[in-house]
Design an enzyme around this catalytic site. Structure first.
Site, PDB file in Angstrom:
ATOM      1  N   ASP A 176      -6.530 -27.322 -27.693  1.00 24.11           N
ATOM      2  CA  ASP A 176      -6.994 -27.559 -26.322  1.00 24.11           C
ATOM      3  C   ASP A 176      -6.374 -28.825 -25.742  1.00 24.11           C
ATOM      4  OD1 ASP A 176      -8.660 -28.729 -28.320  1.00 24.11           O
ATOM      5  OD2 ASP A 176     -10.232 -29.110 -26.864  1.00 24.11           O
ATOM      6  N   LEU A 191     -12.943 -24.861 -23.078  1.00 26.76           N
ATOM      7  CA  LEU A 191     -11.757 -25.644 -22.719  1.00 26.76           C
ATOM      8  C   LEU A 191     -12.152 -27.120 -22.692  1.00 26.76           C
ATOM      9  CD1 LEU A 191     -10.496 -23.281 -19.899  1.00 26.76           C
ATOM     10  CD2 LEU A 191      -9.567 -23.481 -22.210  1.00 26.76           C
ATOM     11  N   HIS A 192     -12.338 -27.689 -23.871  1.00 21.94           N
ATOM     12  CA  HIS A 192     -12.869 -29.049 -23.960  1.00 21.94           C
ATOM     13  C   HIS A 192     -11.970 -30.056 -23.237  1.00 21.94           C
ATOM     14  CE1 HIS A 192     -15.879 -27.713 -26.824  1.00 21.94           C
ATOM     15  NE2 HIS A 192     -14.948 -27.279 -27.655  1.00 21.94           N
ATOM     16  N   ASP A 193     -10.756 -30.236 -23.761  1.00 24.80           N
ATOM     17  CA  ASP A 193      -9.905 -31.319 -23.265  1.00 24.80           C
ATOM     18  C   ASP A 193      -9.348 -31.095 -21.860  1.00 24.80           C
ATOM     19  OD1 ASP A 193     -10.252 -32.982 -25.497  1.00 24.80           O
ATOM     20  OD2 ASP A 193      -8.795 -31.820 -26.630  1.00 24.80           O
ATOM     21  N   THR A 195     -18.236 -29.102 -21.378  1.00 19.29           N
ATOM     22  CA  THR A 195     -17.023 -28.398 -21.845  1.00 19.29           C
ATOM     23  C   THR A 195     -17.334 -27.003 -22.360  1.00 19.29           C
ATOM     24  OG1 THR A 195     -17.101 -29.305 -24.105  1.00 19.29           O
ATOM     25  CG2 THR A 195     -15.973 -30.611 -22.423  1.00 19.29           C
TER      26      THR A 195
END
Length: 296
Positions: A14, A232-234, A193
């Site tokens: 990610d 989609l953390h980052d 997130t």
């Protein structure tokens, strides 16, 4: 004029998608990528960062290797998620040029050479490099415009311990140093997130350009454990930097659990804690649309 940013990162699937978006969107003036051990160890993180820049034809952006170890702890990793190469077999070109060393010194020199507040720091991994910057070069750290960091969990369960998130659990001491510093810090925890998810239909819609195809390949690799969607953390860090109106930000006083064990890095709301801006909600569809626009 695009905002000047430095991306502190440990790519990582990610992370890689977030960096490709930043490169493809044309909305960031990226001064450099500083790397940290995080997901897969420093050597591989650094190589992957250089490969992403080579793919985008941006070998002019430097990669500077940072902390190989947490400040006071034994490293943890996320190889089970990202694979031994960090990209689950997705191939990148070789970096155009060797990475530089000593990210903390490079960060300090870069911040001192620019007007105060003109450079934002986008943190996608453990906060070790930034904690060391604050300790070793407090005058330079004070020149950061905004620090936006993916990390922590407020009301959500953790992904490293019962209530601890991986980035902050990887280096709780660095996280506590960042919170204590007088920086304009916003964190994006798992509470947000996990609400921004990519399914196969969304991923297919990213295809059509070199960067979009690669981002899609990375996200499909992210789903190889049978998941029908992935958080989609980052990429949330880049999205908040561009469109803070998509997020609801709240101020809370937080303390960081510095004990050993599975609760290390856990965030707790306490009156005696440090005031931190926290993204607590996101307009998910608008954020997904913005992310997709960076690959067209």
């Amino acid at each position: 004029m695009n905002r000047q940013v430095i991306i502190d990162t440990d790519p990582g699937l990610d992370d890689a998608v977030a960096i490709l978006f930043a490169l493809g969107s044309g909305r960031f003036d990226i001064l450099g990528l500083t790397t940290v051990a995080g997901n897969i160890g420093l050597e591989r993180s650094t190589r992957n960062a250089g490969g992403l820049l080579a793919l985008a034809g941006r070998g002019d952006i430097p990669v500077i290797a940072g902390a190989a170890e947490a400040m006071l702890r034994t490293n943890i990793d996320a190889l089970v998620v990202h694979g031994s190469d960090g990209l689950r077999g997705v191939t990148l070109p070789d970096p155009v040029s060797p990475a530089k060393d000593d990210a903390v010194t490079w960060l300090a020199d870069t911040l001192r050479s620019a007007p105060i507040g003109s450079i934002d720091l986008l943190a996608l991994g453990p906060l070790t490099n930034i904690g060391k910057l604050i300790n070793d070069h407090p005058d330079a750290a004070a020149r950061i415009g905004r620090l936006i960091a993916m990390g922590g969990a407020i009301n959500e369960p953790g992904n490293a311990g019962p209530a601890s998130e991986f980035n902050f659990a990887s280096d709780p001491e660095a996280t506590a140093i960042v919170f204590r510093a007088a920086l304009k810090t916003t964190i994006i925890p798992l509470d947000v997130t996990r609400r921004l998810r990519a399914d196969v239909a969304y991923v297919d819609g990213l295809r059509g350009t070199l960067l979009g195809d690669t981002a899609a390949d990375l996200l499909i690799a992210y789903m190889t454990d049978g998941k029908v969607s992935r958080p989609l953390h980052d990429p949330c860090v880049m999205l908040l930097a561009l469109a803070p109106d998509l997020f609801d930000i709240e101020m809370h006083r937080l303390s960081v659990d510095l004990r050993d064990g599975p609760d290390a890095g856990t965030l707790t709301k306490r009156e005696a804690g440090q005031p931190v801006a926290i993204a607590m909600r996101v307009q998910a569809q608008r954020a997904l649309d913005l992310l997709a626009s960076g690959f067209r």
